[in-house]
Design a protein around this motif. Sequence first.
Motif, short mmCIF file in Angstrom:
data_model
loop_
_atom_site.label_atom_id
_atom_site.label_comp_id
_atom_site.label_asym_id
_atom_site.label_seq_id
_atom_site.Cartn_x
_atom_site.Cartn_y
_atom_site.Cartn_z
N GLU A 1 0.83 -1.21 0.00
CA GLU A 1 0.00 0.00 0.00
C GLU A 1 0.87 1.26 0.00
O GLU A 1 0.60 2.20 -0.76
CB GLU A 1 -0.93 0.01 1.23
CG GLU A 1 -1.95 -1.11 1.26
CD GLU A 1 -1.37 -2.47 1.72
OE1 GLU A 1 -1.98 -3.50 1.37
OE2 GLU A 1 -0.33 -2.49 2.40
N SER A 2 1.91 1.27 0.84
CA SER A 2 2.77 2.46 0.91
C SER A 2 3.53 2.65 -0.40
O SER A 2 3.74 3.79 -0.84
CB SER A 2 3.74 2.37 2.09
OG SER A 2 4.68 1.32 1.90
N ARG B 1 7.51 -16.03 6.44
CA ARG B 1 7.10 -14.62 6.51
C ARG B 1 7.55 -13.86 5.26
O ARG B 1 6.81 -13.03 4.73
CB ARG B 1 7.68 -13.97 7.77
CG ARG B 1 7.18 -12.57 8.00
CD ARG B 1 7.65 -12.01 9.31
NE ARG B 1 7.12 -10.68 9.53
CZ ARG B 1 7.67 -9.78 10.32
NH1 ARG B 1 8.77 -10.07 10.99
NH2 ARG B 1 7.12 -8.59 10.45
N LEU B 2 8.76 -14.14 4.79
CA LEU B 2 9.25 -13.47 3.59
C LEU B 2 8.46 -13.92 2.36
O LEU B 2 8.12 -13.09 1.50
CB LEU B 2 10.74 -13.75 3.37
CG LEU B 2 11.34 -13.08 2.12
CD1 LEU B 2 11.24 -11.56 2.20
CD2 LEU B 2 12.78 -13.52 1.92
N LEU C 1 6.58 -11.34 -0.13
CA LEU C 1 6.79 -11.34 -1.59
C LEU C 1 5.47 -11.56 -2.33
O LEU C 1 5.20 -10.92 -3.34
CB LEU C 1 7.82 -12.40 -1.98
CG LEU C 1 9.26 -12.12 -1.54
CD1 LEU C 1 10.11 -13.37 -1.66
CD2 LEU C 1 9.85 -10.96 -2.33
N LYS C 2 4.63 -12.45 -1.80
CA LYS C 2 3.32 -12.71 -2.40
C LYS C 2 2.45 -11.46 -2.35
O LYS C 2 1.75 -11.13 -3.32
CB LYS C 2 2.63 -13.88 -1.70
CG LYS C 2 1.27 -14.24 -2.30
CD LYS C 2 0.61 -15.37 -1.51
CE LYS C 2 -0.72 -15.78 -2.06
NZ LYS C 2 -1.67 -14.71 -2.38
N SER C 3 2.52 -10.73 -1.24
CA SER C 3 1.71 -9.51 -1.12
C SER C 3 2.14 -8.47 -2.15
O SER C 3 1.31 -7.74 -2.68
CB SER C 3 1.78 -8.93 0.30
OG SER C 3 3.05 -8.35 0.56
N MET C 4 3.43 -8.41 -2.43
CA MET C 4 3.91 -7.48 -3.45
C MET C 4 3.40 -7.92 -4.83
O MET C 4 2.89 -7.10 -5.60
CB MET C 4 5.44 -7.42 -3.46
CG MET C 4 6.03 -6.80 -2.22
SD MET C 4 5.49 -5.09 -1.99
CE MET C 4 6.02 -4.79 -0.32
N ILE D 1 3.30 -5.40 -7.88
CA ILE D 1 4.66 -4.87 -7.72
C ILE D 1 5.66 -5.98 -8.00
O ILE D 1 5.65 -7.01 -7.34
CB ILE D 1 4.86 -4.29 -6.30
CG1 ILE D 1 3.88 -3.14 -6.06
CG2 ILE D 1 6.32 -3.83 -6.11
CD1 ILE D 1 3.83 -2.63 -4.63
N GLN D 2 6.50 -5.77 -9.00
CA GLN D 2 7.50 -6.75 -9.38
C GLN D 2 8.73 -6.66 -8.46
O GLN D 2 9.05 -5.58 -7.96
CB GLN D 2 7.96 -6.52 -10.81
CG GLN D 2 6.85 -6.60 -11.83
CD GLN D 2 7.41 -6.27 -13.21
OE1 GLN D 2 8.13 -7.06 -13.79
NE2 GLN D 2 7.08 -5.09 -13.69
#
Length: 176
Positions: free
Chosen positions: A23-24, A52-53, A57-60, A65-66
């Motif tokens: 979002e940011s 967690r990482l 990465l999935k959220s990006m 977002i690449q």
Amino acid sequence: MLCVYRYFIPRQYVKEVFDITPESLKEKGVLGIITDLDNTLVEWDRPEATPRLIEWLKSMKDAGIQVVIVSNNNEMRVKSFADPLGIPFIHQARKPMGKAFRKALKIMSVKREQVVVIGDQMLTDIFGGNRNKLHTILVLPVAQSDGFFTRFNRMVERRIMKRLKDKGQLMWEEEN
């Protein structure tokens, strides 16, 4: 003399990559992330991503977002980390030199104004990103220990940080 030091000043500071949200980034028009691997995403001696990482990465990716990993480490290290995640990478990047940053921009097909560089080292990630006119984000190193060359870089970085703090140019305290 301070004009040389400006290349070492990140545009943004965060404690860890998880403080950077899709979002940011989207609010700033960011469509791509160039990120370091060792001691930025995971410890330098951790062979694979943490759960967690993987979620970060999935959220990006879900936000459009690449991500491209740009690392000075060897192909085997970077490939074995990035391939299972399906993330493009550039190994032996020779950061802070600009070629790998420009190659990452081409891989993502985005403009430099739409990209952030995330890293834990001022001498490689931040200096290289700033020289290429990219938005830089400095994170605290994930691990307390470093490889041989990084230990040398950290010694130089401490001197640069002290100089910048003394001049009032750096307002970030390491918490690790």
